[in-house]
Design an enzyme around this catalytic site. Structure first.
Site, PDB file in Angstrom:
ATOM      1  N   ARG A 180     -49.280  42.323  32.918  1.00 15.22           N
ATOM      2  CA  ARG A 180     -47.873  42.762  32.945  1.00 15.22           C
ATOM      3  C   ARG A 180     -47.241  42.803  31.554  1.00 15.22           C
ATOM      4  O   ARG A 180     -46.072  42.476  31.367  1.00 15.22           O
ATOM      5  CB  ARG A 180     -47.009  41.879  33.865  1.00 15.22           C
ATOM      6  N   SER A 258     -42.138  42.825  42.474  1.00 18.50           N
ATOM      7  CA  SER A 258     -42.325  41.384  42.247  1.00 18.50           C
ATOM      8  C   SER A 258     -41.327  40.936  41.189  1.00 18.50           C
ATOM      9  O   SER A 258     -41.326  41.458  40.068  1.00 18.50           O
ATOM     10  CB  SER A 258     -43.737  41.107  41.749  1.00 18.50           C
ATOM     11  N   GLU A 369     -40.284  39.356  35.818  1.00 19.30           N
ATOM     12  CA  GLU A 369     -41.141  40.476  35.408  1.00 19.30           C
ATOM     13  C   GLU A 369     -40.335  41.674  34.884  1.00 19.30           C
ATOM     14  O   GLU A 369     -40.758  42.322  33.933  1.00 19.30           O
ATOM     15  CB  GLU A 369     -42.000  40.909  36.599  1.00 19.30           C
TER      16      GLU A 369
HETATM   17  C1  LIG Z   1     -40.804  48.296  45.509  1.00 19.85           C
HETATM   18  C2  LIG Z   1     -41.441  48.079  44.157  1.00 19.85           C
HETATM   19  C3  LIG Z   1     -42.789  47.776  44.059  1.00 19.85           C
HETATM   20  C4  LIG Z   1     -43.387  47.581  42.808  1.00 19.85           C
HETATM   21  N1  LIG Z   1     -44.715  47.284  42.741  1.00 19.85           N
HETATM   22  C5  LIG Z   1     -45.309  47.110  41.545  1.00 19.85           C
HETATM   23  C6  LIG Z   1     -46.710  46.797  41.474  1.00 19.85           C
HETATM   24  O1  LIG Z   1     -47.400  46.727  42.493  1.00 19.85           O
HETATM   25  N2  LIG Z   1     -47.256  46.607  40.254  1.00 19.85           N
HETATM   26  C7  LIG Z   1     -46.524  46.698  39.106  1.00 19.85           C
HETATM   27  O2  LIG Z   1     -47.091  46.513  38.025  1.00 19.85           O
HETATM   28  N3  LIG Z   1     -45.199  47.002  39.141  1.00 19.85           N
HETATM   29  C8  LIG Z   1     -44.584  47.202  40.326  1.00 19.85           C
HETATM   30  N4  LIG Z   1     -43.241  47.486  40.389  1.00 19.85           N
HETATM   31  C9  LIG Z   1     -42.460  47.563  39.137  1.00 19.85           C
HETATM   32  C10 LIG Z   1     -42.282  49.014  38.607  1.00 19.85           C
HETATM   33  O3  LIG Z   1     -42.439  49.960  39.621  1.00 19.85           O
HETATM   34  C11 LIG Z   1     -43.245  49.347  37.491  1.00 19.85           C
HETATM   35  O4  LIG Z   1     -43.082  48.452  36.408  1.00 19.85           O
HETATM   36  C12 LIG Z   1     -43.056  50.783  36.979  1.00 19.85           C
HETATM   37  O5  LIG Z   1     -44.084  51.138  36.101  1.00 19.85           O
HETATM   38  C13 LIG Z   1     -41.709  50.988  36.303  1.00 19.85           C
HETATM   39  O6  LIG Z   1     -41.576  52.378  36.078  1.00 19.85           O
HETATM   40  P1  LIG Z   1     -40.168  53.050  35.883  1.00 19.85           P
HETATM   41  O7  LIG Z   1     -40.396  54.446  35.471  1.00 19.85           O
HETATM   42  O8  LIG Z   1     -39.338  52.837  37.082  1.00 19.85           O
HETATM   43  O9  LIG Z   1     -39.602  52.212  34.651  1.00 19.85           O
HETATM   44  P2  LIG Z   1     -38.072  51.788  34.366  1.00 19.85           P
HETATM   45  O10 LIG Z   1     -37.661  50.747  35.342  1.00 19.85           O
HETATM   46  O11 LIG Z   1     -37.249  53.021  34.288  1.00 19.85           O
HETATM   47  O12 LIG Z   1     -38.229  51.134  32.942  1.00 19.85           O
HETATM   48  C14 LIG Z   1     -38.890  49.880  32.803  1.00 19.85           C
HETATM   49  C15 LIG Z   1     -39.058  49.590  31.300  1.00 19.85           C
HETATM   50  O13 LIG Z   1     -39.942  50.545  30.739  1.00 19.85           O
HETATM   51  C16 LIG Z   1     -39.282  51.292  29.703  1.00 19.85           C
HETATM   52  N5  LIG Z   1     -39.758  52.666  29.828  1.00 19.85           N
HETATM   53  C17 LIG Z   1     -39.670  53.475  30.915  1.00 19.85           C
HETATM   54  N6  LIG Z   1     -40.238  54.669  30.642  1.00 19.85           N
HETATM   55  C18 LIG Z   1     -40.688  54.589  29.365  1.00 19.85           C
HETATM   56  C19 LIG Z   1     -41.354  55.488  28.493  1.00 19.85           C
HETATM   57  N7  LIG Z   1     -41.676  56.730  28.873  1.00 19.85           N
HETATM   58  N8  LIG Z   1     -41.666  55.076  27.235  1.00 19.85           N
HETATM   59  C20 LIG Z   1     -41.351  53.820  26.819  1.00 19.85           C
HETATM   60  N9  LIG Z   1     -40.698  52.928  27.591  1.00 19.85           N
HETATM   61  C21 LIG Z   1     -40.383  53.321  28.847  1.00 19.85           C
HETATM   62  C22 LIG Z   1     -37.801  51.145  29.982  1.00 19.85           C
HETATM   63  O14 LIG Z   1     -37.031  51.315  28.820  1.00 19.85           O
HETATM   64  C23 LIG Z   1     -37.749  49.717  30.494  1.00 19.85           C
HETATM   65  O15 LIG Z   1     -37.793  48.830  29.426  1.00 19.85           O
HETATM   66  C24 LIG Z   1     -42.607  47.685  41.625  1.00 19.85           C
HETATM   67  C25 LIG Z   1     -41.238  48.004  41.742  1.00 19.85           C
HETATM   68  C26 LIG Z   1     -40.662  48.194  42.988  1.00 19.85           C
HETATM   69  C27 LIG Z   1     -39.206  48.545  43.079  1.00 19.85           C
END
Ligand SMILES: Cc1cc2nc3c(=O)[nH]c(=O)nc-3n(C[C@H](O)[C@H](O)[C@H](O)COP(=O)(O)OP(=O)(O)OC[C@H]3O[C@@H](n4cnc5c(N)ncnc54)[C@H](O)[C@@H]3O)c2cc1C
Length: 378
Positions: A180, A258, A369
């Site tokens: 992570r 999580s 996380e």
């Molecule tokens: C229901 C649910 C289930 C989930 N299950 C998992 C799981 O099984 N495993 C897991 O690892 N995670 C899980 N997550 C967490 C999440 O989905 C992941 O971390 C996902 O990759 C976040 O993507 P996002 O585009 O929504 O990022 P955001 O929430 O929009 O951003 C998260 C961070 O990443 C940065 N960021 C976003 N895009 C970029 C980019 N292109 N370049 C640089 N920085 C960037 C943002 O600035 C921020 O700091 C879950 C979340 C939810 C709500």
């Protein structure tokens, strides 16, 4: 030095960039899966990688704070007015080659990338089915689930380095990918504009390493493979049962997934936790305490299950019960969920209570996380 530009001045400059749309009404409650958070100065939607790059370089030059947003599924954002511009990445092209090379723009929906790969018979990311958010965010915290991580298949990322403005393909090995974590998380180092994955042709999954999933598919944990489409369906099914697939109608999924990482602790502390569980709950429960290899060659360290510790510290699914604005998911103790009327401060209060309760019970301090913006757990 902070530039004194007003938001209208900045908006005028941003409007000159191609493939950019501005919105000054959007809140983070609209942009996040927790449906929480106040209002940025401005929201800038970028439809191409060059739009993202130009917007970020302009805002950096003006010393205007910004937050990159993908799907908003790993963000905890403060209530009220926020002194930052939300830059939403919306470039979405995905190309899948028969040899297993997959390129996805950062703004592509991650699960669309998984589906396209599975439909092409490519193995390697089927266990990551159903993770919400964008392709570009997957390296940021090295997303993982059901025994797989993006680091297993990530070849390189197209990265905009913020301090130099350089845009280049950077090998995965340069991102310090770990559990992570990457050197993009919490650091503001750069913006991922696209990712490249090397998957396996032939229709079979990666070796199944996660017991619950292997059992569901009638396989042993020891690394058998199954057809990619079967594994995807099994993963989605398991995830739905835990509220881990986003569904607007199900408040158990109004979360950031999580909420705490699984703690990696010295073996001596794990032994002490197990002894405490034995004293409180008896041998049978203590003997079943999950303990995993910490990975990454960490000597004398083990990974514990945050969900298990929360549960054994006395926080049941659904805690603190009906009517509370933020509750543990009724399907999974590790997800903190907005029941519809919450504000971020409600979430922070429950996060603190759970963290402190686990620390008081077992001496283990859980670490959140998601990325926190404008607010902290301490
Ligand atoms: C229901 C649910 C289930 C989930 N299950 C998992 C799981 O099984 N495993 C897991 O690892 N995670 C899980 N997550 C967490 C999440 O989905 C992941 O971390 C996902 O990759 C976040 O993507 P996002 O585009 O929504 O990022 P955001 O929430 O929009 O951003 C998260 C961070 O990443 C940065 N960021 C976003 N895009 C970029 C980019 N292109 N370049 C640089 N920085 C960037 C943002 O600035 C921020 O700091 C879950 C979340 C939810 C709500």
């Amino acid at each position: 030095m902070t530039d004194s530009s007003t938001t209208p001045d900045i908006a005028a400059r941003l409007r000159e960039i191609d493939d950019v749309t501005l919105d000054d009404t959007v809140t983070f409650a609209d942009l996040t899966t927790l449906h929480l958070g106040g209002k940025p100065r401005l929201t800038v939607r970028c439809g191409t990688d060059s739009a993202v790059a130009e917007v970020v370089m302009l805002l950096d030059a003006l010393a205007v704070p910004l937050l990159i947003v993908g799907g908003g599924s790993n963000l905890v954002v403060a209530d009220g007015d926020l002194d930052l511009v939300a830059v939403v990445v919306e470039n979405t092209e995905v190309t899948v080659s028969g040899h297993g090379l997959v390129r996805a723009d950062a703004g592509a929906v991650w699960d669309d990338v998984v589906l396209a790969s599975v439909e092409a018979g490519l193995g390697g990311i089927e266990c990551l089915s159903g993770i919400p958010g964008s392709a570009g965010a997957t390296p940021v915290q090295n997303v993982g689930a059901y025994g797989a991580e993006i680091s297993d298949v990530l070849v390189q990322v197209l990265l905009l380095e913020r301090d130099t403005g350089e845009m280049a393909w950077v090998p995965a090995a340069d991102l310090d990918l770990a559990y992570r974590y990457s050197n993009l998380k919490f650091t503001g180092r750069g913006i991922v504009l696209a990712i490249e994955l090397q998957l396996h042709p032939g229709g079979q999954s990666a070796p199944l390493r996660y017991g619950e999933l292997a059992r569901r598919l009638g396989a042993t944990e020891g690394g058998e493979r199954r057809p990619v489409a079967d594994v995807r369906e099994a993963v989605l099914d398991l995830r739905r049962g835990k509220g881990m697939v986003v569904d607007a109608d199900d408040h158990d999924t109004w979360s950031a997934g999580s909420f705490f990482t699984n703690p990696i602790v010295p073996t001596t502390l794990a032994d002490a936790v197990q002894a405490e569980v034995r004293a409180r709950r008896g041998d049978e429960d203590a003997d079943r305490m999950p303990r995993f290899a910490a990975g990454g060659g960490a000597e004398g360290q083990v990974k514990l299950s945050a969900a298990w510790l929360i549960d054994r510290a006395g926080y049941d699914k659904g805690y603190p019960g009906d009517g509370a604005p933020v509750r543990l998911s009724t399907k999974h103790t590790l997800a903190l969920t907005n029941r519809g009327q919450a504000v971020t401060n409600d979430l922070v209060a429950l996060a603190r209570e759970v963290r402190d309760g686990v620390r008081d019970a077992f001496g283990v301090t859980l670490v959140p996380e998601p990325v926190w913006i404008g607010v902290a757990i301490d």
